[in-house]
Design a protein around this motif. Sequence first.
Motif, short mmCIF file in Angstrom:
data_model
loop_
_atom_site.label_atom_id
_atom_site.label_comp_id
_atom_site.label_asym_id
_atom_site.label_seq_id
_atom_site.Cartn_x
_atom_site.Cartn_y
_atom_site.Cartn_z
N ALA A 72 -125.58 91.79 -29.81
CA ALA A 72 -124.81 92.55 -30.80
C ALA A 72 -125.38 92.33 -32.20
O ALA A 72 -125.54 93.27 -32.98
CB ALA A 72 -123.34 92.15 -30.74
N GLU A 73 -125.71 91.07 -32.51
CA GLU A 73 -126.30 90.77 -33.82
C GLU A 73 -127.62 91.50 -34.00
O GLU A 73 -127.90 92.08 -35.06
CB GLU A 73 -126.54 89.26 -33.97
N GLY A 120 -130.93 88.03 -26.91
CA GLY A 120 -129.78 88.56 -26.20
C GLY A 120 -130.18 89.18 -24.86
O GLY A 120 -129.49 88.99 -23.84
N ARG A 147 -127.68 99.02 -25.09
CA ARG A 147 -126.26 98.83 -25.35
C ARG A 147 -125.44 99.06 -24.09
O ARG A 147 -124.48 98.32 -23.81
CB ARG A 147 -125.81 99.76 -26.48
N LYS A 185 -127.12 95.21 -34.53
CA LYS A 185 -126.58 95.47 -35.87
C LYS A 185 -127.71 95.42 -36.90
O LYS A 185 -127.82 96.27 -37.79
CB LYS A 185 -125.49 94.44 -36.18
N ALA A 242 -124.28 93.24 -22.71
CA ALA A 242 -123.58 92.91 -23.94
C ALA A 242 -123.45 91.41 -24.09
O ALA A 242 -123.11 90.72 -23.13
CB ALA A 242 -122.20 93.56 -23.97
N ASN A 243 -123.78 90.89 -25.24
CA ASN A 243 -123.46 89.50 -25.61
C ASN A 243 -123.57 89.36 -27.12
O ASN A 243 -124.00 90.30 -27.82
CB ASN A 243 -124.37 88.50 -24.86
N GLN A 244 -123.23 88.19 -27.62
CA GLN A 244 -123.16 87.94 -29.07
C GLN A 244 -124.51 88.19 -29.74
O GLN A 244 -124.62 88.93 -30.72
CB GLN A 244 -122.70 86.49 -29.26
N LYS A 245 -125.59 87.58 -29.21
CA LYS A 245 -126.93 87.69 -29.80
C LYS A 245 -127.39 89.14 -29.82
O LYS A 245 -127.97 89.62 -30.79
CB LYS A 245 -127.92 86.85 -28.98
N LYS A 304 -133.43 88.40 -32.32
CA LYS A 304 -132.06 88.18 -31.83
C LYS A 304 -131.80 89.09 -30.63
O LYS A 304 -131.21 88.68 -29.64
CB LYS A 304 -131.05 88.44 -32.95
N GLU A 332 -130.96 86.46 -22.44
CA GLU A 332 -129.72 85.83 -21.98
C GLU A 332 -129.09 86.66 -20.86
O GLU A 332 -128.77 86.13 -19.79
CB GLU A 332 -128.74 85.68 -23.16
N SER A 333 -128.96 87.96 -21.12
CA SER A 333 -128.33 88.82 -20.11
C SER A 333 -129.16 88.94 -18.84
O SER A 333 -128.63 89.24 -17.77
CB SER A 333 -128.08 90.22 -20.69
#
Lengths: 426, 426
Positions: free
Chosen positions: A241-242, A167, A232, A245, A236-239, A163, A170-171
């Motif tokens: 962050a997942e 992410g 970090r 985490k 930053a994006n949704q994936k 993930k 993507e960025s």
Amino acid sequence: MKLMNARGTRDFGPEEKIVRQKIVDMLRKSFELYGFSPLETPIIERFDVLSAKYAGGAEIMKETFKFNDQGERELCLRYDLTVPLARFVGMNPKMKMPFKRYAIGRVFRDGPIKTGRYREFWQCDVDIIGSKSMLADAQCIQIAQKFFADIELDVNIEFNNRKLLDGMMESCGIPEEKRMDTILEVDKLRKTGIESVKNEMNKKGIEEDSVNKLMELISMQGTNAEKLDKVRSAMANQKLAEGLKEIEELLSYVDEKNIVLNLSLARGLSYYTGPVYEVFLKDKKLFSSSLAAGGRWDKMIGDFIGGREYPAVGISFGIEPITTVIGNNRKEEGIRTVTQLYVIPIQTTKKCIEIAEKTRTGGVNTDMDLMSRGVSKNLDYANKMGIPYVLIVGEEEIKQGKYKLKDMKSGDEKMVSVEEVCDMVK
Amino acid sequence: MKLMNARGTRDFGPEEKIVRQKIVDMLRKSFELYGFSPLETPIIERFDVLSAKYAGGAEIMKETFKFNDQGERELCLRYDLTVPLARFVGMNPKMKMPFKRYAIGRVFRDGPIKTGRYREFWQCDVDIIGSKSMLADAQCIQIAQKFFADIELDVNIEFNNRKLLDGMMESCGIPEEKRMDTILEVDKLRKTGIESVKNEMNKKGIEEDSVNKLMELISMQGTNAEKLDKVRSAMANQKLAEGLKEIEELLSYVDEKNIVLNLSLARGLSYYTGPVYEVFLKDKKLFSSSLAAGGRWDKMIGDFIGGREYPAVGISFGIEPITTVIGNNRKEEGIRTVTQLYVIPIQTTKKCIEIAEKTRTGGVNTDMDLMSRGVSKNLDYANKMGIPYVLIVGEEEIKQGKYKLKDMKSGDEKMVSVEEVCDMVK
């Protein structure tokens, strides 16, 4: 007809098989300590089932040994232990979750033969089906920590997260349809180097800017925390962050001592969905291939058998590389047998049968002369076989109830009773 | 595509596999105590090698799974562990003799499916290559005695001798060319009865007089010594004398307690040349098939690989019948896991990971909640899996350093430290 093995297959004589079996026994012990139970699926599978949905691509089906039975059913030899596990789960819908199983067995691939590549080889897998929790991922890593500590190999467990990779891509502006290609290229980074990977990615039409950005990110050095902080703060994006985490939760469950975040670790297989990890010797100069590898694969079973999702996580241990490393580490000097004690009769065969039965009851692997050879020929045999102790039994010794125990390594001899033999040999 | 197993193959879920693995482990232990070492040969063999010379007749080759690799080489799946052993011996001419090996693995036969007959099943063989001595035969019988005593099955080891049978047939006037047929018929005696065997032998053109004489002889009752005396006084010839001598020598090496001379025991396979034996439950009403069987086969390897003779003797243990009998004897109540202790956190996950690591180090197979379930759901899971002990860990317990250990069978609960847990569970 010339006596020979089928291409890509091997015999393991006692000398090699004893070492392999020790490793397998220790793996089994580790798996069971973590509450994994054995599952055995057949070597022969239906071709329609195995070829129905292979997440790794159709390529592997070309390497599948295929044949018919007398009833013209299409069959094949399993090429891994994962798809049969998915079949088993699908056929046993009432199974209690989580289902934690290990499987140790042979798989078959009709592929090209290279050094260290065979057509028949062992796989050794543990998987947890049914848990989405990072606790499950942590357990797979803990097994690896415990097993490699037990066999005294100094390893690093490199890990990453799909993930997070997604992410980051993507960025960096890598479009979704090119991400699997990117992962496959990134996976080669360790072997081919950064320039070659960049070239390949350019060839695949991924923009140079994106490639450079991604390469800079995944080549980052530092502690686990430093790397996470840099990612970090960089994007930053949704994936992402997942992924972050999951990584933080996973790290909170394990002892970080030999766990190293490697942002360039991708693991080629397309079915991974979360954490991925690979175990290497700390000193990669000694041996650079991975000794174990695994990850989370939440989609594959559901895709394969249809219906609901089955979250899954597992790790696979490489018996071949582990055996190689162990073999390099400790050259055991020609142990060709499990026998610990060899009894040599001097016209005392029946008494020796009795003595051997007693030492066996005492837990000592015991053999005796079956060829009616003389003492020196028997000593020679014991020596060539690598048997550590020999017991010589003559009439005089029987009268005394003490026999001559010879330590074959040091050459020391001692008169001992049967009870003493057991203590000394063990 | 319907999820299913290939015809004649089975999955062994944990419940069954745990029992099977226990039996295999005990067999391995027995074999190693007698100085047998492991040998692994491949599952895939060359068809030309395996079909070159099969002493059991061409019939078995019809049941051999055959296929080609991508290079159009003719391959097949091994149908037993004996011919691959012969190949290995032939390919390793410098091997030290005696060569004592065990092999435990799957074999494959594309035959008709009946109750208890499968196309993929396990064989479990020990063989001694290179010794002509009855000491080697005695050792095979002793392994069986020890193993069945260890798993607490009350068995008889019925034995006979092919040379003796041959001598008896000669004295009964059965011509040499009809003796193999006779052996195959005699082998059915236990299953079809004396009248049926007589009929069949008549059909095959063996004189009624000869048949009656032989049948009377081999149906004889009495102690081992009585039977031997009667044979000795009834007839005499070279083969008979050899057989009697082998039997007497063999009996002098073993504890006769559960060894029964059965003059009608023949063992169908044509390659036996001396002693033959079969292990049965003493109470055949409980289970009438043999649990293990073996004998001496001095000619087969030499015939197969050419050149010198390789005396050989071995015994094969039937994992399927042994599992069936053990299963009948001790119905273990739904053990679906190797897990001995299941740790349930009440908002104490990280502490539970620590505790579980400690009990594992203490040698206890430990699992913990991976699903973030509540206590009662976790207890239900542990109960359904057949896990014997559960440890419940709340905040209060952590403060005290004592946790609630629940015996799932009795329901008893006790507050204990981690060290106490290990002692109690083991």
